[in-house]
Motif scaffolding. Structure first.
Motif: not given
Ligand SMILES: *Cc1c(COP(=O)(O)O)cnc(C)c1O
Length: 367
Positions: A57-58, A83, A87, A129, A156, A158-159, A180, A185
């Motif tokens: 996962s992220g 965030t 994080t 982030v 980070d 993830a987005q 992530s 996403k």
């Molecule tokens: C979604 C997200 C995560 C975590 O990702 P997962 O795959 O849901 O664990 C971490 N940081 C940010 C900024 C996110 O948007």
């Protein structure tokens, strides 16, 4: 109307996704099957980094990155309070201390100008982030990290996966990039998944080992690790979706511009997120700033427009993080938490639906 329309996406990619999943069912290597390495190779090329390590996962990506940096109890990690909770969560899980730095009010990303004053001898990492799909000021942050004893910078992303910054790809902008593949996403699988990127061979080796219980070879554990692998099936789904990802990014960029244009034309009293000219925003969320947010959100709901709030409470004000004693230190994050609202966003949003949403928003704001 859907906030994120995964069904339309699946309808478009049904054949390749089904075929990829069927291949996994046929070979039966559900853990670390051939699709894992294939995806890592493809993502590495996409991002331009030397190494890609897929993970569960992220959140796991961020945790493994920090573990590879040998983060210890009492160490400090500078990050943003505006965030998703993961994080800061991974920092606290390792016994370290998140040091929250406020955001730029127009991009909602960490304000790099405020970072250097927060560095202490215990600072082990800086974790910016790429909120809503736009990276932070990575080069400024890298420069601060470099001149303060080569502190690691973990992005980070993830987005912001798929976004560019000064011609480079998000996830390849600092010591380590984490993303992530959560279904909503920009590049999502059909469950949990994530990936870590780095150009550092030593860190890559450490993170590969930490991903599988810290083992150097089977049943020989040279460090403390986690069970953090990404399933072969999820890698297969991402491989299928990767074929259309570039086109989806183009669609996201166009949709973001069209939203902004429609909102400006309508004269709606909604503030737009600033996108810096040296980067792109892939709009993981299309978020605007409005007054009377909660009332407007209810009106939009009755008009059939689903919305979300990313995020209603800054992390340093969350009950589980109050003991850090930094709740009042980030007023701009608090202000954003009170005014942000995210509108439906996904690559298959039509022009007429966008117009309908902006009309509903304009009505809700004027009523
Ligand atoms: C979604 C997200 C995560 C975590 O990702 P997962 O795959 O849901 O664990 C971490 N940081 C940010 C900024 C996110 O948007």
């Amino acid at each position: 109307m859907e906030f994120i329309d995964l069904k339309s996406q699946y309808a478009q990619m049904r054949e390749p996704i089904n075929a990829r999943i069927q291949q996994v069912l046929d070979h039966g290597q559900y853990i670390m099957g051939p699709e894992v390495k294939e995806l890592e190779d493809r993502l590495q090329d996409f991002v331009g980094a030397r190494h890609c390590i897929t993970v569960a996962s992220g959140t796991e990506a961020l945790l493994i990155a920090l573990m590879a940096l040998d983060l210890k109890a009492g160490d400090e990690v500078i990050t943003t309070p505006f965030t998703f909770i993961a994080t800061a969560e991974v920092i606290v899980l390792l016994g370290a201390i998140p040091v929250f730095v406020d955001i730029e009010p127009d991009t909602c990303n960490i304000d790099w100008r405020l970072i250097e004053a927060k560095i202490t001898p215990r600072t082990k990492a800086i974790m910016p982030v790429g909120l809503y799909g736009q990276t932070a000021d990575m080069d400024e942050i890298n420069a601060i990290a470099a001149r303060n004893g080569n502190i690691a910078v973990i992005e980070d992303a993830a987005q912001s996966f798929g976004a560019t910054y000064r011609g480079r790809k998000s996830c390849n902008l600092s010591t380590i990039g984490c993303t992530s593949f959560f279904p909503s996403k920009p590049l999502g699988c059909y469950g949990d998944g994530g990936a870590i990127f780095t150009n550092d061979d030593g860190l890559a080796k450490a993170m590969r080992e930490i991903r599988v219980h810290g083992q150097e070879r089977r049943y020989h554990h040279t460090r403390v690790g986690v069970g953090g692998r990404m399933d072969t099936l999820q890698c297969a789904v991402v491989l299928a979706k990767l074929e259309t990802f570039e086109a989806e990014i183009q669609s996201r960029l166009a949709l973001g511009e069209r939203y902004a244009e429609l909102i400006r034309k309508a004269g709606a009293p909604a503030g737009l997120l600033a996108v810096r000219p040296d980067r792109t925003c892939v709009w993981a969320q299309f978020t605007v700033f409005i007054q009377n947010r909660d009332a407007v959100q209810k009106k939009l709901q009755s008009a059939g427009v689903p919305t979300a709030v990313h995020y209603p409470v800054a992390l340093n004000r969350q009950p589980a993080y109050l003991h850090l004693g930094s709740a009042d230190s980030t007023p701009l994050s608090d202000a954003a938490a009170g005014t942000v609202i995210s509108l439906p966003m996904h690559p298959y949003l039509t022009e007429s639906t966008q117009a309908f949403i902006v009309n509903a928003l304009t009505d809700a704001l004027s009523a």
